[in-house]
Write a protein that holds these residues in place. Structure first.
Motif, PDB file in Angstrom:
ATOM      1  N   MET A   1     -15.422 -40.317 -27.213  1.00  0.00           N
ATOM      2  CA  MET A   1     -14.528 -39.797 -28.224  1.00  0.00           C
ATOM      3  C   MET A   1     -14.494 -38.277 -28.108  1.00  0.00           C
ATOM      4  SD  MET A   1     -14.555 -40.592 -32.241  1.00  0.00           S
ATOM      5  CE  MET A   1     -15.442 -39.300 -33.066  1.00  0.00           C
ATOM      6  N   CYS A   2     -13.328 -37.714 -28.248  1.00  0.00           N
ATOM      7  CA  CYS A   2     -13.149 -36.265 -28.141  1.00  0.00           C
ATOM      8  C   CYS A   2     -12.597 -35.729 -29.455  1.00  0.00           C
ATOM      9  CB  CYS A   2     -12.185 -35.959 -27.005  1.00  0.00           C
ATOM     10  SG  CYS A   2     -11.876 -34.202 -26.801  1.00  0.00           S
ATOM     11  N   LEU A   3     -13.256 -34.722 -30.013  1.00  0.00           N
ATOM     12  CA  LEU A   3     -12.772 -34.112 -31.244  1.00  0.00           C
ATOM     13  C   LEU A   3     -11.798 -32.989 -30.920  1.00  0.00           C
ATOM     14  CD1 LEU A   3     -16.046 -33.830 -33.354  1.00  0.00           C
ATOM     15  CD2 LEU A   3     -14.224 -35.497 -33.587  1.00  0.00           C
ATOM     16  N   ASP A   4     -10.720 -32.916 -31.679  1.00  0.00           N
ATOM     17  CA  ASP A   4      -9.740 -31.846 -31.523  1.00  0.00           C
ATOM     18  C   ASP A   4     -10.376 -30.535 -31.975  1.00  0.00           C
ATOM     19  OD1 ASP A   4      -6.364 -31.374 -32.832  1.00  0.00           O
ATOM     20  OD2 ASP A   4      -7.550 -30.180 -31.465  1.00  0.00           O
ATOM     21  N   SER A   5     -10.129 -29.478 -31.254  1.00  0.00           N
ATOM     22  CA  SER A   5     -10.735 -28.187 -31.602  1.00  0.00           C
ATOM     23  C   SER A   5      -9.798 -27.323 -32.442  1.00  0.00           C
ATOM     24  CB  SER A   5     -11.140 -27.447 -30.333  1.00  0.00           C
ATOM     25  OG  SER A   5      -9.993 -27.198 -29.548  1.00  0.00           O
ATOM     26  N   GLY A   6      -8.805 -27.938 -33.103  1.00  0.00           N
ATOM     27  CA  GLY A   6      -7.860 -27.188 -33.938  1.00  0.00           C
ATOM     28  C   GLY A   6      -8.516 -26.671 -35.202  1.00  0.00           C
ATOM     29  N   ALA A   7      -7.722 -26.005 -36.009  1.00  0.00           N
ATOM     30  CA  ALA A   7      -8.220 -25.385 -37.240  1.00  0.00           C
ATOM     31  C   ALA A   7      -8.592 -26.433 -38.283  1.00  0.00           C
ATOM     32  CB  ALA A   7      -7.146 -24.464 -37.809  1.00  0.00           C
ATOM     33  N   PHE A   8      -9.569 -26.106 -39.116  1.00  0.00           N
ATOM     34  CA  PHE A   8      -9.937 -26.940 -40.249  1.00  0.00           C
ATOM     35  C   PHE A   8      -9.017 -26.611 -41.422  1.00  0.00           C
ATOM     36  CE2 PHE A   8     -13.606 -28.076 -37.958  1.00  0.00           C
ATOM     37  CZ  PHE A   8     -14.238 -29.104 -38.621  1.00  0.00           C
ATOM     38  N   PHE A   9      -8.967 -27.502 -42.389  1.00  0.00           N
ATOM     39  CA  PHE A   9      -8.189 -27.304 -43.601  1.00  0.00           C
ATOM     40  C   PHE A   9      -9.106 -27.400 -44.802  1.00  0.00           C
ATOM     41  CE2 PHE A   9      -5.125 -28.755 -40.518  1.00  0.00           C
ATOM     42  CZ  PHE A   9      -4.070 -27.897 -40.726  1.00  0.00           C
ATOM     43  N   LEU A  10      -8.841 -26.594 -45.819  1.00  0.00           N
ATOM     44  CA  LEU A  10      -9.545 -26.662 -47.093  1.00  0.00           C
ATOM     45  C   LEU A  10      -8.609 -27.356 -48.069  1.00  0.00           C
ATOM     46  CD1 LEU A  10     -12.020 -25.853 -48.797  1.00  0.00           C
ATOM     47  CD2 LEU A  10     -10.786 -23.770 -49.380  1.00  0.00           C
ATOM     48  N   VAL A  11      -9.056 -28.478 -48.622  1.00  0.00           N
ATOM     49  CA  VAL A  11      -8.238 -29.281 -49.521  1.00  0.00           C
ATOM     50  C   VAL A  11      -8.832 -29.196 -50.919  1.00  0.00           C
ATOM     51  CG1 VAL A  11      -7.364 -31.598 -49.995  1.00  0.00           C
ATOM     52  CG2 VAL A  11      -7.671 -30.845 -47.625  1.00  0.00           C
ATOM     53  N   GLN A  12      -7.988 -28.806 -51.898  1.00  0.00           N
ATOM     54  CA  GLN A  12      -8.380 -28.746 -53.307  1.00  0.00           C
ATOM     55  C   GLN A  12      -7.278 -29.412 -54.110  1.00  0.00           C
ATOM     56  OE1 GLN A  12      -9.010 -24.356 -53.319  1.00  0.00           O
ATOM     57  NE2 GLN A  12     -10.888 -24.917 -54.393  1.00  0.00           N
ATOM     58  N   GLY A  13      -7.475 -30.686 -54.456  1.00  0.00           N
ATOM     59  CA  GLY A  13      -6.448 -31.425 -55.175  1.00  0.00           C
ATOM     60  C   GLY A  13      -5.222 -31.589 -54.298  1.00  0.00           C
ATOM     61  N   GLU A  14      -4.075 -31.133 -54.783  1.00  0.00           N
ATOM     62  CA  GLU A  14      -2.822 -31.224 -54.036  1.00  0.00           C
ATOM     63  C   GLU A  14      -2.643 -30.058 -53.064  1.00  0.00           C
ATOM     64  OE1 GLU A  14      -0.662 -33.803 -54.169  1.00  0.00           O
ATOM     65  OE2 GLU A  14      -2.124 -34.773 -55.473  1.00  0.00           O
ATOM     66  N   LYS A  15      -3.473 -29.026 -53.193  1.00  0.00           N
ATOM     67  CA  LYS A  15      -3.348 -27.837 -52.346  1.00  0.00           C
ATOM     68  C   LYS A  15      -4.131 -28.019 -51.048  1.00  0.00           C
ATOM     69  CE  LYS A  15      -2.973 -24.668 -56.244  1.00  0.00           C
ATOM     70  NZ  LYS A  15      -3.584 -23.501 -56.906  1.00  0.00           N
ATOM     71  N   GLN A  16      -3.554 -27.541 -49.971  1.00  0.00           N
ATOM     72  CA  GLN A  16      -4.208 -27.579 -48.668  1.00  0.00           C
ATOM     73  C   GLN A  16      -3.914 -26.275 -47.952  1.00  0.00           C
ATOM     74  OE1 GLN A  16      -4.053 -31.211 -46.310  1.00  0.00           O
ATOM     75  NE2 GLN A  16      -3.345 -30.015 -44.580  1.00  0.00           N
ATOM     76  N   ARG A  17      -4.939 -25.644 -47.429  1.00  0.00           N
ATOM     77  CA  ARG A  17      -4.740 -24.391 -46.698  1.00  0.00           C
ATOM     78  C   ARG A  17      -5.524 -24.425 -45.398  1.00  0.00           C
ATOM     79  NH1 ARG A  17      -8.281 -19.570 -49.233  1.00  0.00           N
ATOM     80  NH2 ARG A  17      -8.066 -18.856 -47.102  1.00  0.00           N
ATOM     81  N   THR A  18      -5.035 -23.700 -44.430  1.00  0.00           N
ATOM     82  CA  THR A  18      -5.696 -23.659 -43.136  1.00  0.00           C
ATOM     83  C   THR A  18      -6.882 -22.684 -43.165  1.00  0.00           C
ATOM     84  OG1 THR A  18      -5.413 -23.295 -40.769  1.00  0.00           O
ATOM     85  CG2 THR A  18      -4.123 -21.902 -42.220  1.00  0.00           C
TER      86      THR A  18
END
Length: 62
Positions: A1-18
């Motif tokens: 299995m290979c994990l994508d090295s893209g950016a993580f996201f911070l999720v707070q309720g309905e809000k999501q930010r990179t």
């Protein structure tokens, strides 16, 4: 299995930010401190509920 090295996201309720430029996430008393690659800091209030490495997201609740 290979994990994508893209950016993580911070999720707070309905809000999501990179977290594309975030270099460090430090625990604090009422949340976490984000430190970007330029040394800028931002405090985010809440509690980490889940860290999902496969889907590259960190879920926080108030």
């Amino acid at each position: 299995m290979c994990l994508d090295s893209g950016a993580f996201f911070l999720v707070q309720g309905e809000k999501q930010r990179t977290l594309e430029h975030v270099a460090s996430i430090l625990p604090g008393h009422k949340g976490v401190k984000l430190i970007d690659t330029f040394g800028n800091t931002e405090n985010v209030t809440g509690t980490i509920e889940e860290i999902d490495l496969l889907n590259r997201r960190i879920v926080m609740v108030a």
